[in-house]
Every structure is written in structure tokens, then in C-alpha cells.
Design a protein around this motif. Structure first.
Motif, short mmCIF file in Angstrom:
data_model
loop_
_atom_site.label_atom_id
_atom_site.label_comp_id
_atom_site.label_asym_id
_atom_site.label_seq_id
_atom_site.Cartn_x
_atom_site.Cartn_y
_atom_site.Cartn_z
N LEU A 201 -11.94 93.63 76.11
CA LEU A 201 -11.96 93.60 74.64
C LEU A 201 -10.96 92.60 74.07
O LEU A 201 -10.86 92.44 72.85
N GLY A 202 -10.23 91.92 74.94
CA GLY A 202 -9.25 90.95 74.48
C GLY A 202 -7.88 91.53 74.26
O GLY A 202 -6.98 90.85 73.73
N PHE A 203 -7.65 92.78 74.66
CA PHE A 203 -6.35 93.44 74.52
C PHE A 203 -5.98 94.08 75.87
O PHE A 203 -6.07 95.30 76.04
N TYR A 247 -6.20 110.57 74.22
CA TYR A 247 -7.42 110.85 75.00
C TYR A 247 -8.53 109.83 74.83
O TYR A 247 -9.61 110.00 75.39
N ARG A 248 -8.31 108.76 74.04
CA ARG A 248 -9.28 107.67 73.89
C ARG A 248 -10.68 108.18 73.52
O ARG A 248 -11.63 108.05 74.29
N PRO A 249 -10.83 108.81 72.35
CA PRO A 249 -12.10 109.46 71.99
C PRO A 249 -13.30 108.50 71.92
O PRO A 249 -14.42 108.91 72.18
N GLU A 284 -3.21 108.24 63.76
CA GLU A 284 -3.82 109.12 64.74
C GLU A 284 -4.90 108.38 65.53
O GLU A 284 -5.33 107.29 65.16
N GLU A 285 -5.34 109.00 66.62
CA GLU A 285 -6.48 108.45 67.35
C GLU A 285 -7.73 108.53 66.46
O GLU A 285 -7.91 109.49 65.72
N ILE A 286 -8.55 107.52 66.57
CA ILE A 286 -9.78 107.44 65.77
C ILE A 286 -10.97 107.30 66.71
O ILE A 286 -10.94 106.48 67.64
N ASP A 292 -16.99 97.41 68.74
CA ASP A 292 -16.63 96.38 67.77
C ASP A 292 -15.67 96.91 66.72
O ASP A 292 -14.71 96.24 66.32
N LYS A 293 -15.93 98.10 66.24
CA LYS A 293 -15.04 98.71 65.24
C LYS A 293 -13.67 99.04 65.86
O LYS A 293 -12.64 98.95 65.20
N LEU A 294 -13.68 99.41 67.14
CA LEU A 294 -12.42 99.65 67.84
C LEU A 294 -11.59 98.36 67.89
O LEU A 294 -10.38 98.38 67.63
N VAL A 295 -12.23 97.25 68.20
CA VAL A 295 -11.52 95.97 68.28
C VAL A 295 -10.96 95.59 66.92
O VAL A 295 -9.83 95.09 66.81
N GLU A 296 -11.72 95.82 65.83
CA GLU A 296 -11.23 95.54 64.48
C GLU A 296 -9.93 96.30 64.20
O GLU A 296 -8.98 95.75 63.65
N GLN A 297 -9.90 97.58 64.60
CA GLN A 297 -8.70 98.39 64.38
C GLN A 297 -7.54 97.88 65.24
O GLN A 297 -6.40 97.85 64.78
#
Length: 312
Positions: A201-203, A247-249, A284-286, A292-297
Motif C-alpha cells: 500500500l506504500g506504507f 486488530y486491523r478491522p 481509534e481504529e476505523i 483505497d479508503k484505508l490508504v487515504e486515511q
């Protein structure tokens, strides 16, 4: 620092000691006050006597206390930084808990060449915490050991305690915890291979394992922090970091994991020892609907981390 494991009574020893007794979980500002006082006496080497496990965990099975702010390897390192030269680690068991205060002082402590004992005013000893500092003073007088009792250190009218700090960490209040500890909350482990999702993901992140499960685990979420990487050849490297704990939901993680993305860093850290300092809780965890939305965050978190360190 000399380490002595105590399973029954301490071994006979003639080394002059200034002995500080307590649990020392967290080695917080209150503990620092005890240790600083002990070092000022110059009557012998400073030694600490502590427990292998919290009594509430051994006697009551209270899971609040099965983890530590500073597991023994971390505790000993911090104590050594405070000038402690000897560490007595009492293997606390249900059998040991039955020892009376009188037996502890007259049969156990009498084996050592103690010139002075230093404890905090909330100190209790003996079966079922039967005795307090007044009893300790009277018992120690029988074998010629003076006792110094230090008033509990307070912050905004409240006693600084390991119990309070545990609660703060579990609630993600790492800034408040830092104020009581006198330093950021730190978790230490070794870098292990993960699923490499962050890299795709680039991170790219480092995953911490080893002794991590012995720590009081911070509230799940994203933090700004610092990674200290131990290198036998080059000492310690420091890198600003984003830390994800939980927990990486979004990817349906099932176990608690601590991983860190080091800002402006590239390299192989596998098997290296890393200490992560938790400086500020971001969110908090989201659970996102897609990656894609995870990468935006993650990009937003990265920007906020850079802003945090620019303003420090």
C-alpha cells in the motif's frame, strides 16, 4: 546490575545496602523519588527488592495485573539508569504470600547487610498486607535497621500510581501517562515478518513481537511516536513514526498487533530490537469499506504526524 533470584530467603551477604522495596511497575516519578532518596544516603550500594508478578494476579487471578507497564527486562534497564546496582527478584507465589511481616523482616531481611530501608508511605507487607510502614519501622528496629518512609508523590492532588498509569494507557491517554511516568510509555520487542500488506500500500511497516505480550497494551488506535532501533554496531537510531496498535478491522485481523511506519526511512530491520514510544493518540481504529479508503486515511495520518513533529 547484579540480578539475584529469590525463591525463599535471600542469600547471606555482607555487602552494605540501601534497600528500596516495592513493586516498581512502570518505574514512574514516585519510584524515581524513592531511588533518588536512597542514593543520597551513601551508606551502601542501592539495591531494589521487587516481585516477579503482581500479587493481585497471583492471588486473585485479576487480569488487570497479568501484564506490566515495565516487564522485568525493561524494569531492570530503567532501575540501572537510576543507579541501582543490585536487583532482588522475589518469585511471588501463593506460598510466599503466606509469610508474615515478622518473618519477612527477622528471617529474610536479616540475612542482608542492610544499612537503611527506603519505602513509600503506602507500603504494606506480610500475609494479607497485614502490616504497614509503622510496623515495618518497629520490626526493623529489632535488628538495627533504620527505615525512611517517603510521602507519596502527587499530581494535581492525586497520588501517582502504577494503577492510574495502567488505566491511562488502556484508554489511549498517553500524554497524561507521560506526565506521571516522567517519560513516554514505551513498548519494546523485536521486528518480525508480517503479511507485508503495508508495503504493497506504500506504507511499509515493522511488526513488533517477542516480549510485547507482557506489556499493558495501549488502546487500539493510531498514535504518533518514536522508534528507537538498537544496533550492536552503531548504537541506537531514532526515527519518528506512526504507530498502529490493535486488530486491523479493515483486513479482518484477529489478534492484537503493534506495527509502526517510520517516517523518511527505508531499510531492513528484521530481527532488530525496537522500542516504540507512544507520544500522542490520533484516532481509534476505523473499519474501511476498501483498501483505497484505508490508504487515504494513512496519508492523512502521515501529514498529521509530520505536523506534530514540526511543532514539537
Amino acid at each position: 546490575m547484579e540480578y539475584i533470584d529469590v525463591t525463599s530467603t535471600p542469600p547471606n551477604d555482607l555487602t552494605p545496602l540501601v534497600l528500596v522495596i516495592g513493586k516498581f511497575d512502570g518505574v514512574h516519578r514516585g519510584h524515581s523519588k524513592l531511588l533518588n532518596t536512597a542514593s543520597e544516603y551513601n551508606e551502601g550500594i542501592v539495591a531494589v527488592m521487587s516481585f516477579s508478578d503482581h500479587p493481585s494476579w497471583i492471588l486473585k487471578g485479576d487480569r488487570e495485573y497479568d501484564k506490566s507497564l515495565t516487564p522485568i527486562h525493561h524494569k531492570m534497564s530503567l532501575l540501572q539508569d537510576h543507579g541501582v546496582e543490585r536487583f532482588y527478584n522475589i518469585q511471588f507465589t501463593k506460598e510466599y504470600a503466606r509469610i508474615s511481616a515478622k518473618e519477612f523482616v527477622l528471617d529474610h531481611l536479616s540475612k542482608l547487610n542492610i544499612k537503611r530501608i527506603v519505602v513509600g508511605e503506602g507500603f504494606h507487607l506480610g500475609k494479607a498486607r497485614e502490616s504497614d510502614t509503622n510496623d515495618l519501622i518497629k520490626l526493623c528496629a529489632q535488628i538495627g535497621i533504620p527505615v525512611t518512609v517517603i510521602p507519596l508523590l502527587q499530581e494535581e492532588g492525586n497520588n501517582i500510581s502504577s494503577t492510574t498509569i495502567r488505566s491511562l494507557i488502556r484508554n489511549g491517554e498517553v500524554v497524561a501517562a507521560k506526565g506521571l511516568l516522567g517519560r513516554p510509555y514505551v513498548v519494546t520487542g523485536h521486528v518480525v515478518h508480517g503479511e507485508a500488506l503495508g508495503r504493497t500500500l506504500g506504507f511499509p511497516t515493522i511488526n513488533l513481537a517477542g516480549k510485547v505480550d507482557r506489556y499493558v497494551l495501549p488502546k487500539p488506535g493510531v498514535y504518533v511516536g518514536v522508534a528507537e532501533i538498537t544496533d550492536s554496531d552503531h548504537g541506537i537510531e531514532r526515527h519518528n513514526a506512526l504507530i498502529s496498535a490493535g486488530y486491523r478491522p479493515t483486513v479482518k485481523g484477529e489478534t492484537y498487533l503493534i506495527e509502526a511506519y517510520l517516517l523518511n526511512f527505508s531499510g531492513d530491520l528484521y530481527s532488530r530490537k525496537v522500542s516504540l514510544s507512544f507520544l500522542e493518540y490520533l484516532h481509534e481504529e476505523i473499519k474501511f469499506s476498501n483498501l483505497d479508503k484505508l490508504v487515504e486515511q494513512m496519508k492523512l495520518d502521515e501529514r498529521n504526524a509530520f505536523i506534530f513533529f514540526e511543532n514539537e
